[in-house]
Scaffold this motif. Structure first.
Motif, PDB file in Angstrom:
ATOM      1  N   MET A 156      36.644  48.102  43.957  1.00  0.00           N
ATOM      2  CA  MET A 156      36.064  47.680  42.704  1.00  0.00           C
ATOM      3  C   MET A 156      34.615  48.138  42.656  1.00  0.00           C
ATOM      4  O   MET A 156      33.911  48.078  43.655  1.00  0.00           O
ATOM      5  CB  MET A 156      36.148  46.170  42.531  1.00  0.00           C
ATOM      6  N   ASP A 157      34.192  48.592  41.501  1.00  0.00           N
ATOM      7  CA  ASP A 157      32.844  49.103  41.312  1.00  0.00           C
ATOM      8  C   ASP A 157      31.853  47.948  41.238  1.00  0.00           C
ATOM      9  O   ASP A 157      32.226  46.793  41.200  1.00  0.00           O
ATOM     10  CB  ASP A 157      32.760  49.903  40.010  1.00  0.00           C
TER      11      ASP A 157
ATOM     12  N   THR B 280      49.097  40.618  39.703  1.00  0.00           N
ATOM     13  CA  THR B 280      48.208  40.641  40.868  1.00  0.00           C
ATOM     14  C   THR B 280      47.092  39.611  40.725  1.00  0.00           C
ATOM     15  O   THR B 280      46.835  38.826  41.642  1.00  0.00           O
ATOM     16  CB  THR B 280      47.605  42.048  41.058  1.00  0.00           C
ATOM     17  N   LEU B 281      46.428  39.607  39.577  1.00  0.00           N
ATOM     18  CA  LEU B 281      45.305  38.692  39.377  1.00  0.00           C
ATOM     19  C   LEU B 281      45.754  37.242  39.335  1.00  0.00           C
ATOM     20  O   LEU B 281      45.081  36.355  39.878  1.00  0.00           O
ATOM     21  CB  LEU B 281      44.533  39.049  38.109  1.00  0.00           C
ATOM     22  N   ALA B 282      46.903  36.977  38.710  1.00  0.00           N
ATOM     23  CA  ALA B 282      47.435  35.611  38.671  1.00  0.00           C
ATOM     24  C   ALA B 282      47.781  35.134  40.080  1.00  0.00           C
ATOM     25  O   ALA B 282      47.511  33.978  40.435  1.00  0.00           O
ATOM     26  CB  ALA B 282      48.660  35.540  37.764  1.00  0.00           C
TER      27      ALA B 282
ATOM     28  N   SER C 202      38.258  49.617  36.752  1.00  0.00           N
ATOM     29  CA  SER C 202      39.248  50.065  35.775  1.00  0.00           C
ATOM     30  C   SER C 202      40.489  50.496  36.534  1.00  0.00           C
ATOM     31  O   SER C 202      40.407  50.965  37.661  1.00  0.00           O
ATOM     32  CB  SER C 202      38.711  51.238  34.966  1.00  0.00           C
ATOM     33  N   GLY C 203      41.630  50.348  35.885  1.00  0.00           N
ATOM     34  CA  GLY C 203      42.885  50.717  36.528  1.00  0.00           C
ATOM     35  C   GLY C 203      43.507  49.527  37.232  1.00  0.00           C
ATOM     36  O   GLY C 203      42.951  48.436  37.251  1.00  0.00           O
ATOM     37  N   GLN C 204      44.664  49.770  37.798  1.00  0.00           N
ATOM     38  CA  GLN C 204      45.425  48.712  38.451  1.00  0.00           C
ATOM     39  C   GLN C 204      44.867  48.451  39.857  1.00  0.00           C
ATOM     40  O   GLN C 204      44.919  49.330  40.710  1.00  0.00           O
ATOM     41  CB  GLN C 204      46.894  49.128  38.537  1.00  0.00           C
ATOM     42  N   PRO C 205      44.318  47.247  40.096  1.00  0.00           N
ATOM     43  CA  PRO C 205      43.720  46.974  41.404  1.00  0.00           C
ATOM     44  C   PRO C 205      44.771  46.565  42.442  1.00  0.00           C
ATOM     45  O   PRO C 205      45.837  46.062  42.099  1.00  0.00           O
ATOM     46  CB  PRO C 205      42.785  45.802  41.117  1.00  0.00           C
ATOM     47  N   ARG C 206      44.433  46.793  43.704  1.00  0.00           N
ATOM     48  CA  ARG C 206      45.265  46.299  44.799  1.00  0.00           C
ATOM     49  C   ARG C 206      44.820  44.878  45.123  1.00  0.00           C
ATOM     50  O   ARG C 206      43.647  44.530  44.952  1.00  0.00           O
ATOM     51  CB  ARG C 206      45.106  47.182  46.034  1.00  0.00           C
ATOM     52  N   THR C 207      45.743  44.071  45.594  1.00  0.00           N
ATOM     53  CA  THR C 207      45.429  42.682  45.927  1.00  0.00           C
ATOM     54  C   THR C 207      44.258  42.604  46.894  1.00  0.00           C
ATOM     55  O   THR C 207      43.337  41.798  46.716  1.00  0.00           O
ATOM     56  CB  THR C 207      46.666  41.978  46.512  1.00  0.00           C
TER      57      THR C 207
ATOM     58  N   ASP D 140      41.756  44.598  47.297  1.00  0.00           N
ATOM     59  CA  ASP D 140      40.499  44.909  46.619  1.00  0.00           C
ATOM     60  C   ASP D 140      40.003  43.718  45.799  1.00  0.00           C
ATOM     61  O   ASP D 140      38.802  43.445  45.735  1.00  0.00           O
ATOM     62  CB  ASP D 140      40.651  46.134  45.723  1.00  0.00           C
ATOM     63  N   VAL D 141      40.938  43.020  45.159  1.00  0.00           N
ATOM     64  CA  VAL D 141      40.567  41.848  44.356  1.00  0.00           C
ATOM     65  C   VAL D 141      40.021  40.747  45.261  1.00  0.00           C
ATOM     66  O   VAL D 141      38.983  40.142  44.972  1.00  0.00           O
ATOM     67  CB  VAL D 141      41.761  41.330  43.525  1.00  0.00           C
ATOM     68  N   VAL D 142      40.688  40.503  46.375  1.00  0.00           N
ATOM     69  CA  VAL D 142      40.237  39.482  47.317  1.00  0.00           C
ATOM     70  C   VAL D 142      38.857  39.839  47.862  1.00  0.00           C
ATOM     71  O   VAL D 142      37.970  38.980  47.955  1.00  0.00           O
ATOM     72  CB  VAL D 142      41.275  39.282  48.445  1.00  0.00           C
ATOM     73  N   ALA D 143      38.633  41.104  48.190  1.00  0.00           N
ATOM     74  CA  ALA D 143      37.328  41.547  48.683  1.00  0.00           C
ATOM     75  C   ALA D 143      36.233  41.346  47.628  1.00  0.00           C
ATOM     76  O   ALA D 143      35.130  40.902  47.942  1.00  0.00           O
ATOM     77  CB  ALA D 143      37.396  43.006  49.119  1.00  0.00           C
ATOM     78  N   ALA D 144      36.544  41.670  46.381  1.00  0.00           N
ATOM     79  CA  ALA D 144      35.573  41.503  45.295  1.00  0.00           C
ATOM     80  C   ALA D 144      35.253  40.021  45.100  1.00  0.00           C
ATOM     81  O   ALA D 144      34.108  39.664  44.841  1.00  0.00           O
ATOM     82  CB  ALA D 144      36.103  42.115  44.002  1.00  0.00           C
ATOM     83  N   LEU D 145      36.251  39.169  45.230  1.00  0.00           N
ATOM     84  CA  LEU D 145      36.011  37.732  45.107  1.00  0.00           C
ATOM     85  C   LEU D 145      35.105  37.240  46.221  1.00  0.00           C
ATOM     86  O   LEU D 145      34.273  36.359  46.004  1.00  0.00           O
ATOM     87  CB  LEU D 145      37.335  36.957  45.152  1.00  0.00           C
TER      88      LEU D 145
END
Length: 108
Positions: free
Chosen positions: A1-2, A42-44, A92-97, A99-104
């Motif tokens: 994630m940017d 993924t986000l849910a 942008s685009g479909q994130p991997r789980t 990557d989302v956890v890391a961004a959180l």
């Protein structure tokens, strides 16, 4: 994630839903966007796994003011907000789980 969009903030009134206590995953989507469906799942899933995290999906076509304000040009676009509603990451685009956890991890 940017990286985030420094100085930009969203609140419950703009989003039409309550922010998460610790963080919020804001997903901009359109009705016919195939990757948006996978991103929604993924986000849910991540929001369900991490206490205090909310997932809010925004219909880009119905919220053009927000789309312009945050320069949303691709679907899906995900903004990660901290507990105060400040944008701390975006992608942008479909994130991997993972990557989302890391961004959180950077948001909370």
């Amino acid at each position: 994630m940017d990286g985030g969009t420094p100085g930009q903030r969203l609140d419950a009134a703009q989003l039409g839903a309550e922010l998460g206590e610790r963080a919020t995953l804001v997903q901009f989507s359109t009705a016919f966007c195939q990757p948006c469906r996978a991103t929604r799942r993924t986000l849910a899933d991540v929001a369900a796994m991490v206490d205090g995290v909310a997932h809010i999906e925004i219909d880009a076509e119905a919220h053009l003011t927000l789309v312009r304000q945050f320069d949303i040009t691709k679907m899906p676009t995900v903004l990660v907000l901290d507990g105060a509603g400040n944008v701390v990451r975006r992608a942008s685009g479909q994130p991997r789980t993972a990557d989302v956890v890391a961004a959180l991890g950077r948001a909370v």
